[in-house]
Each structure stands twice: as structure tokens, then as C-alpha cells.
Design a protein around this motif. Sequence first.
Motif, PDB file in Angstrom:
ATOM      1  N   ALA A  70     -12.361   2.946   0.848  1.00 11.13           N
ATOM      2  CA  ALA A  70     -11.223   3.711   0.271  1.00 11.13           C
ATOM      3  C   ALA A  70     -11.121   4.864   1.083  1.00 11.13           C
ATOM      4  O   ALA A  70     -10.008   5.498   1.213  1.00 11.13           O
ATOM      5  N   LEU A  71     -12.130   5.526   1.519  1.00 12.08           N
ATOM      6  CA  LEU A  71     -11.968   6.634   2.478  1.00 12.08           C
ATOM      7  C   LEU A  71     -11.034   6.494   3.695  1.00 12.08           C
ATOM      8  O   LEU A  71     -10.340   6.906   4.259  1.00 12.08           O
ATOM      9  N   GLY A  72     -11.250   5.282   4.272  1.00 13.66           N
ATOM     10  CA  GLY A  72     -10.660   4.757   5.269  1.00 13.66           C
ATOM     11  C   GLY A  72      -9.378   4.500   5.084  1.00 13.66           C
ATOM     12  O   GLY A  72      -8.479   4.872   5.771  1.00 13.66           O
ATOM     13  N   ARG A  73      -9.006   3.913   3.811  1.00 14.97           N
ATOM     14  CA  ARG A  73      -7.524   3.795   3.172  1.00 14.97           C
ATOM     15  C   ARG A  73      -6.734   5.369   3.404  1.00 14.97           C
ATOM     16  O   ARG A  73      -5.720   5.350   3.488  1.00 14.97           O
ATOM     17  N   LEU A  74      -7.613   6.255   2.986  1.00 19.98           N
ATOM     18  CA  LEU A  74      -7.117   7.764   2.792  1.00 19.98           C
ATOM     19  C   LEU A  74      -6.654   8.081   4.184  1.00 19.98           C
ATOM     20  O   LEU A  74      -5.369   8.638   4.273  1.00 19.98           O
ATOM     21  N   ASP A  75      -7.484   7.609   5.182  1.00 23.55           N
ATOM     22  CA  ASP A  75      -7.113   8.357   6.629  1.00 23.55           C
ATOM     23  C   ASP A  75      -5.869   7.210   7.115  1.00 23.55           C
ATOM     24  O   ASP A  75      -5.120   7.860   7.879  1.00 23.55           O
ATOM     25  N   ALA A  76      -5.867   6.031   6.675  1.00 27.43           N
ATOM     26  CA  ALA A  76      -4.680   5.202   7.189  1.00 27.43           C
ATOM     27  C   ALA A  76      -3.461   5.268   6.433  1.00 27.43           C
ATOM     28  O   ALA A  76      -2.302   4.946   6.811  1.00 27.43           O
ATOM     29  N   GLY A  77      -3.626   6.134   5.238  1.00 25.11           N
ATOM     30  CA  GLY A  77      -2.312   6.589   4.514  1.00 25.11           C
ATOM     31  C   GLY A  77      -2.130   5.435   3.487  1.00 25.11           C
ATOM     32  O   GLY A  77      -0.840   5.481   2.913  1.00 25.11           O
ATOM     33  N   THR A  78      -2.771   4.444   3.113  1.00 24.12           N
ATOM     34  CA  THR A  78      -2.467   3.399   2.429  1.00 24.12           C
ATOM     35  C   THR A  78      -3.223   3.262   0.846  1.00 24.12           C
ATOM     36  O   THR A  78      -3.330   2.434   0.249  1.00 24.12           O
ATOM     37  N   TYR A  79      -3.909   4.610   1.162  1.00 25.93           N
ATOM     38  CA  TYR A  79      -4.831   4.773  -0.535  1.00 25.93           C
ATOM     39  C   TYR A  79      -3.656   4.660  -1.652  1.00 25.93           C
ATOM     40  O   TYR A  79      -2.530   5.519  -1.405  1.00 25.93           O
ATOM     41  N   GLY A  80      -4.155   4.312  -2.640  1.00 26.51           N
ATOM     42  CA  GLY A  80      -3.277   4.334  -3.820  1.00 26.51           C
ATOM     43  C   GLY A  80      -2.175   3.269  -4.085  1.00 26.51           C
ATOM     44  O   GLY A  80      -1.421   3.419  -4.893  1.00 26.51           O
ATOM     45  N   MET A  81      -2.432   2.123  -2.940  1.00 19.92           N
ATOM     46  CA  MET A  81      -1.326   1.277  -3.319  1.00 19.92           C
ATOM     47  C   MET A  81      -2.118  -0.185  -3.339  1.00 19.92           C
ATOM     48  O   MET A  81      -3.182  -0.369  -2.785  1.00 19.92           O
ATOM     49  N   CYS A  82      -1.639  -0.989  -4.393  1.00 19.50           N
ATOM     50  CA  CYS A  82      -2.407  -1.964  -4.683  1.00 19.50           C
ATOM     51  C   CYS A  82      -2.473  -3.135  -3.378  1.00 19.50           C
ATOM     52  O   CYS A  82      -1.346  -3.242  -2.950  1.00 19.50           O
ATOM     53  N   GLU A  83      -3.456  -3.508  -3.107  1.00 18.27           N
ATOM     54  CA  GLU A  83      -3.646  -4.280  -1.976  1.00 18.27           C
ATOM     55  C   GLU A  83      -2.945  -5.817  -2.266  1.00 18.27           C
ATOM     56  O   GLU A  83      -2.549  -6.443  -1.317  1.00 18.27           O
TER      57      GLU A  83
END
Length: 111
Positions: A70-83
Motif C-alpha cells: 500500500a505504501l508503494g501504491r501511495l508513492d506510485a499515485g495509485t493508492y485509493g483505487m480499486c485494483e
Amino acid sequence: MTVNSAVNGAPGGYPPDGAQARRARELLRQERQTRIAQLAVLEHEEDGTSEGFLARRESLQGTLEEIDAALGRLDAGTYGMCEDCGEPVPAGRLEILPYARRCVQCQQRRR
Ligand SMILES: [Zn+2]
């Protein structure tokens, strides 16, 4: 199509430097510390060969991996989006489960 991607061309998750991302990072950090503490207590107290111990340790380690992802997704800007469906995961769900990868509907479909 999400509001975010329509407005600023971001991948659709939380913008990495936004207030929502900061809040999520904070929640993930707390969650991480809690799991690490639980893991330490577990290893200190339990008989390292019992089935219950192994299952609990595996579950805690799995959660830690999810937190890091999840921390990786935060950095990538994809956090908060359903996979699965690409729609935003409701903020209330992320407040309770900050490392959730999917919205409730998609998560339930997987069970
Ligand atoms: Zn979904």
C-alpha cells in the motif's frame, strides 16, 4: 474514470503529495507499528512450533506485506483505487483498512 484522473491526469488514485495520501501514510505507519509489535510479542511468548503460532505469524507477516504494498501504491499515485474495477475505494473503507486493495464489492466477489 475517476474524478482525479479526469482533473489532473493522475493514474486515478490519491495524488502522492496530497492531504489524503499523507493521512493514509500516517494510518499505514501506525498499522505497521502495531503489527510489528504484535509479531514481537508473539515470538516472545509462543512456542515456535505450534500450529496456532505459525498461522498467526503468517497472518501478521502477510498484513505487513500488504502494508508495504500500500505504501508503494501511495508513492506510485495509485493508492485509493480499486485494483479490479478501477473505481475509487471509499475513504471510510481505507480509514478502517488502509491497505485495502479493492472496493467492498470486488473484495466480496473474490471470496
Ligand atoms: Zn472494485
